[in-house]
Design a protein around this motif. Structure first.
Motif, PDB file in Angstrom:
ATOM      1  N   GLY A   1      -2.105 -31.491 -23.739  1.00 56.56           N
ATOM      2  CA  GLY A   1      -1.135 -30.703 -24.484  1.00 56.56           C
ATOM      3  C   GLY A   1      -1.671 -30.083 -25.758  1.00 56.56           C
ATOM      4  O   GLY A   1      -1.106 -29.123 -26.255  1.00 56.56           O
ATOM      5  N   SER A   2      -2.752 -30.631 -26.327  1.00 58.39           N
ATOM      6  CA  SER A   2      -3.283 -30.085 -27.571  1.00 58.39           C
ATOM      7  C   SER A   2      -4.272 -28.959 -27.347  1.00 58.39           C
ATOM      8  O   SER A   2      -4.790 -28.393 -28.298  1.00 58.39           O
ATOM      9  CB  SER A   2      -3.967 -31.207 -28.369  1.00 58.39           C
ATOM     10  OG  SER A   2      -5.012 -31.789 -27.607  1.00 58.39           O
ATOM     11  N   GLN A   3      -4.522 -28.641 -26.100  1.00 63.72           N
ATOM     12  CA  GLN A   3      -5.490 -27.587 -25.804  1.00 63.72           C
ATOM     13  C   GLN A   3      -4.903 -26.211 -26.101  1.00 63.72           C
ATOM     14  O   GLN A   3      -3.719 -25.973 -25.891  1.00 63.72           O
ATOM     15  CB  GLN A   3      -5.916 -27.660 -24.332  1.00 63.72           C
ATOM     16  CG  GLN A   3      -7.029 -26.692 -23.958  1.00 63.72           C
ATOM     17  CD  GLN A   3      -7.442 -26.859 -22.509  1.00 63.72           C
ATOM     18  OE1 GLN A   3      -6.785 -27.550 -21.756  1.00 63.72           O
ATOM     19  NE2 GLN A   3      -8.515 -26.207 -22.127  1.00 63.72           N
ATOM     20  N   ALA A   4      -5.744 -25.323 -26.607  1.00 67.87           N
ATOM     21  CA  ALA A   4      -5.291 -23.957 -26.877  1.00 67.87           C
ATOM     22  C   ALA A   4      -4.943 -23.256 -25.569  1.00 67.87           C
ATOM     23  O   ALA A   4      -5.611 -23.443 -24.553  1.00 67.87           O
ATOM     24  CB  ALA A   4      -6.375 -23.188 -27.627  1.00 67.87           C
ATOM     25  N   SER A   5      -3.901 -22.441 -25.602  1.00 67.90           N
ATOM     26  CA  SER A   5      -3.433 -21.782 -24.392  1.00 67.90           C
ATOM     27  C   SER A   5      -4.293 -20.574 -24.050  1.00 67.90           C
ATOM     28  O   SER A   5      -4.536 -19.707 -24.883  1.00 67.90           O
ATOM     29  CB  SER A   5      -1.977 -21.333 -24.558  1.00 67.90           C
ATOM     30  OG  SER A   5      -1.566 -20.540 -23.472  1.00 67.90           O
ATOM     31  N   PHE A   6      -4.737 -20.514 -22.791  1.00 65.28           N
ATOM     32  CA  PHE A   6      -5.447 -19.339 -22.296  1.00 65.28           C
ATOM     33  C   PHE A   6      -4.463 -18.256 -21.874  1.00 65.28           C
ATOM     34  O   PHE A   6      -4.835 -17.095 -21.719  1.00 65.28           O
ATOM     35  CB  PHE A   6      -6.338 -19.719 -21.104  1.00 65.28           C
ATOM     36  CG  PHE A   6      -7.732 -20.089 -21.501  1.00 65.28           C
ATOM     37  CD1 PHE A   6      -7.978 -21.253 -22.198  1.00 65.28           C
ATOM     38  CD2 PHE A   6      -8.795 -19.271 -21.185  1.00 65.28           C
ATOM     39  CE1 PHE A   6      -9.260 -21.605 -22.567  1.00 65.28           C
ATOM     40  CE2 PHE A   6     -10.085 -19.606 -21.552  1.00 65.28           C
ATOM     41  CZ  PHE A   6     -10.319 -20.783 -22.256  1.00 65.28           C
ATOM     42  N   ALA A  59     -15.363 -19.148 -27.962  1.00 65.41           N
ATOM     43  CA  ALA A  59     -15.882 -19.848 -29.131  1.00 65.41           C
ATOM     44  C   ALA A  59     -14.786 -20.631 -29.844  1.00 65.41           C
ATOM     45  O   ALA A  59     -15.012 -21.732 -30.344  1.00 65.41           O
ATOM     46  CB  ALA A  59     -16.523 -18.847 -30.094  1.00 65.41           C
ATOM     47  N   SER A  60     -13.557 -20.063 -29.874  1.00 65.54           N
ATOM     48  CA  SER A  60     -12.453 -20.725 -30.566  1.00 65.54           C
ATOM     49  C   SER A  60     -11.937 -21.932 -29.806  1.00 65.54           C
ATOM     50  O   SER A  60     -11.299 -22.804 -30.382  1.00 65.54           O
ATOM     51  CB  SER A  60     -11.306 -19.735 -30.796  1.00 65.54           C
ATOM     52  OG  SER A  60     -10.753 -19.322 -29.560  1.00 65.54           O
ATOM     53  N   THR A  61     -12.174 -21.997 -28.491  1.00 66.11           N
ATOM     54  CA  THR A  61     -11.685 -23.112 -27.686  1.00 66.11           C
ATOM     55  C   THR A  61     -12.790 -24.096 -27.335  1.00 66.11           C
ATOM     56  O   THR A  61     -12.540 -25.053 -26.608  1.00 66.11           O
ATOM     57  CB  THR A  61     -11.062 -22.584 -26.378  1.00 66.11           C
ATOM     58  OG1 THR A  61     -12.042 -21.802 -25.665  1.00 66.11           O
ATOM     59  CG2 THR A  61      -9.860 -21.721 -26.667  1.00 66.11           C
ATOM     60  N   ALA A  62     -13.993 -23.858 -27.803  1.00 71.22           N
ATOM     61  CA  ALA A  62     -15.107 -24.764 -27.493  1.00 71.22           C
ATOM     62  C   ALA A  62     -14.855 -26.116 -28.136  1.00 71.22           C
ATOM     63  O   ALA A  62     -14.481 -26.219 -29.299  1.00 71.22           O
ATOM     64  CB  ALA A  62     -16.419 -24.172 -28.002  1.00 71.22           C
ATOM     65  N   PRO A  76     -16.527  -7.127 -20.589  1.00 73.58           N
ATOM     66  CA  PRO A  76     -15.911  -8.444 -20.359  1.00 73.58           C
ATOM     67  C   PRO A  76     -16.563  -9.600 -21.087  1.00 73.58           C
ATOM     68  O   PRO A  76     -15.875 -10.390 -21.744  1.00 73.58           O
ATOM     69  CB  PRO A  76     -16.003  -8.611 -18.828  1.00 73.58           C
ATOM     70  CG  PRO A  76     -17.045  -7.654 -18.386  1.00 73.58           C
ATOM     71  CD  PRO A  76     -17.000  -6.511 -19.346  1.00 73.58           C
ATOM     72  N   PHE A  77     -17.875  -9.714 -21.035  1.00 71.58           N
ATOM     73  CA  PHE A  77     -18.524 -10.867 -21.649  1.00 71.58           C
ATOM     74  C   PHE A  77     -18.466 -10.812 -23.166  1.00 71.58           C
ATOM     75  O   PHE A  77     -18.323 -11.832 -23.839  1.00 71.58           O
ATOM     76  CB  PHE A  77     -19.975 -10.970 -21.168  1.00 71.58           C
ATOM     77  CG  PHE A  77     -20.085 -11.359 -19.723  1.00 71.58           C
ATOM     78  CD1 PHE A  77     -19.923 -12.682 -19.337  1.00 71.58           C
ATOM     79  CD2 PHE A  77     -20.310 -10.411 -18.751  1.00 71.58           C
ATOM     80  CE1 PHE A  77     -20.014 -13.048 -18.001  1.00 71.58           C
ATOM     81  CE2 PHE A  77     -20.401 -10.768 -17.417  1.00 71.58           C
ATOM     82  CZ  PHE A  77     -20.240 -12.093 -17.032  1.00 71.58           C
ATOM     83  N   GLU A  78     -18.552  -9.626 -23.721  1.00 74.38           N
ATOM     84  CA  GLU A  78     -18.497  -9.494 -25.171  1.00 74.38           C
ATOM     85  C   GLU A  78     -17.090  -9.746 -25.703  1.00 74.38           C
ATOM     86  O   GLU A  78     -16.912 -10.330 -26.774  1.00 74.38           O
ATOM     87  CB  GLU A  78     -18.970  -8.097 -25.588  1.00 74.38           C
ATOM     88  CG  GLU A  78     -20.440  -7.819 -25.282  1.00 74.38           C
ATOM     89  CD  GLU A  78     -20.853  -6.429 -25.723  1.00 74.38           C
ATOM     90  OE1 GLU A  78     -20.115  -5.838 -26.538  1.00 74.38           O
ATOM     91  OE2 GLU A  78     -21.881  -5.930 -25.252  1.00 74.38           O
ATOM     92  N   GLU A  79     -16.073  -9.318 -24.956  1.00 76.20           N
ATOM     93  CA  GLU A  79     -14.702  -9.421 -25.447  1.00 76.20           C
ATOM     94  C   GLU A  79     -14.151 -10.843 -25.373  1.00 76.20           C
ATOM     95  O   GLU A  79     -13.298 -11.228 -26.169  1.00 76.20           O
ATOM     96  CB  GLU A  79     -13.799  -8.462 -24.670  1.00 76.20           C
ATOM     97  CG  GLU A  79     -14.124  -6.997 -24.947  1.00 76.20           C
ATOM     98  CD  GLU A  79     -13.211  -6.049 -24.194  1.00 76.20           C
ATOM     99  OE1 GLU A  79     -12.195  -6.520 -23.661  1.00 76.20           O
ATOM    100  OE2 GLU A  79     -13.511  -4.844 -24.148  1.00 76.20           O
ATOM    101  N   VAL A  80     -14.595 -11.629 -24.387  1.00 71.87           N
ATOM    102  CA  VAL A  80     -14.067 -12.985 -24.267  1.00 71.87           C
ATOM    103  C   VAL A  80     -14.855 -13.977 -25.105  1.00 71.87           C
ATOM    104  O   VAL A  80     -14.435 -15.128 -25.264  1.00 71.87           O
ATOM    105  CB  VAL A  80     -14.072 -13.471 -22.796  1.00 71.87           C
ATOM    106  CG1 VAL A  80     -13.236 -12.559 -21.932  1.00 71.87           C
ATOM    107  CG2 VAL A  80     -15.492 -13.581 -22.252  1.00 71.87           C
TER     108      VAL A  80
END
Length: 248
Positions: A65-70, A56-59, A47-51
């Motif tokens: 509205g401009s936030q990346a979708s989870f 990192a891409s959403t940091a 889990p920790f390695e895969e997320v």
């Protein structure tokens, strides 16, 4: 008389604690299980390695509205997202046309309340289809983009077929056209390899097939009654059916 020495507190603290012994065989089994974790299904989950790449891409992304979708998964491709937005626009356009038909048949110079109610309900159904696709888009983390709606026709009278027969043939053709557009949307979605998206569009296709059959039945029946008194009788029966359907 023999004197007996009594151990003090310091002596008691120095006495080692006796732990229950663990069978050697059990210790060996546990150690082997830790050293060799066999994957039976071929699927591993760290889990920790895969997320980590996602986080990192959403940091540092802004909120709103401009936030990346989870909610968005990698199988939800941009092509499928664009196809769904196109289909939303198609459903709204057909709804607008049916609404215009409903207004036409509700005129005092036309006065066919059965088909006015029928096309009004058809307009609402197409809007519901658009809303279903909007819900799908938002659920899967897509972005809904509403496009312009084309202004519909307002006159449906025909010199030979009359207004009702002509309108019903137009409606049947639009239902088949919507089916073709939905097929195109399904092809774009299917290329993403996402079973949930594919199943969703397939369910809508099934509903569209039923609508096509119903529209075709009305065309055949109206061809039989012609443009005279049979039109009034047909509309009167349809109005009663629509009222009963609305009551339930």
């Amino acid at each position: 008389m023999q004197q007996v020495a009594i151990a003090g507190p310091s002596a008691l603290r120095a006495t080692p604690c006796i732990k229950p012994s663990t069978p050697r065989r059990f210790r060996l089994v546990v150690r082997a299980a830790k050293e060799k974790q066999e994957v039976v299904t071929g699927v591993t989950f760290k889990p920790f390695e895969e997320v980590a790449p996602v986080l990192a891409s959403t940091a540092g992304m802004p909120s709103g509205g401009s936030q990346a979708s989870f909610a968005r998964s990698k199988t939800f491709q941009p092509k499928a997202e664009a196809a769904i937005n196109e289909q939303i626009n198609i459903e709204y356009n057909i709804s607008y046309v049916y609404h215009s038909m409903s207004c036409y048949f509700d005129r005092d110079t036309v006065s066919l309340p059965g088909f006015a109610e029928y096309f009004r309900r058809s307009s609402l159904e197409e809007r519901e289809h658009a809303q279903k696709l909007i819900d799908l888009q938002n659920t899967r983390g897509g972005r809904v983009k509403l496009n312009a709606i084309v202004m519909p026709e307002t006159e449906f009278d025909h010199p030979e077929k009359g207004d009702l027969w002509n309108a019903r043939e137009l409606g049947s053709t639009w239902e088949k056209s919507t089916f073709d557009k939905l097929l195109h949307c399904g092809e774009a979605v299917d290329q993403s390899g996402d079973p949930q998206l594919t199943q969703y569009i397939e369910d809508m296709l099934q509903d569209q097939v039923e609508d096509i059959k119903k529209a075709a039945d009305y065309v055949s029946q109206l061809r039989r009654v012609g443009t005279g008194h049979g039109v009034w009788a047909f509309d009167h029966e349809l109005y009663e059916n629509e009222v009963r359907a609305r009551a339930t």
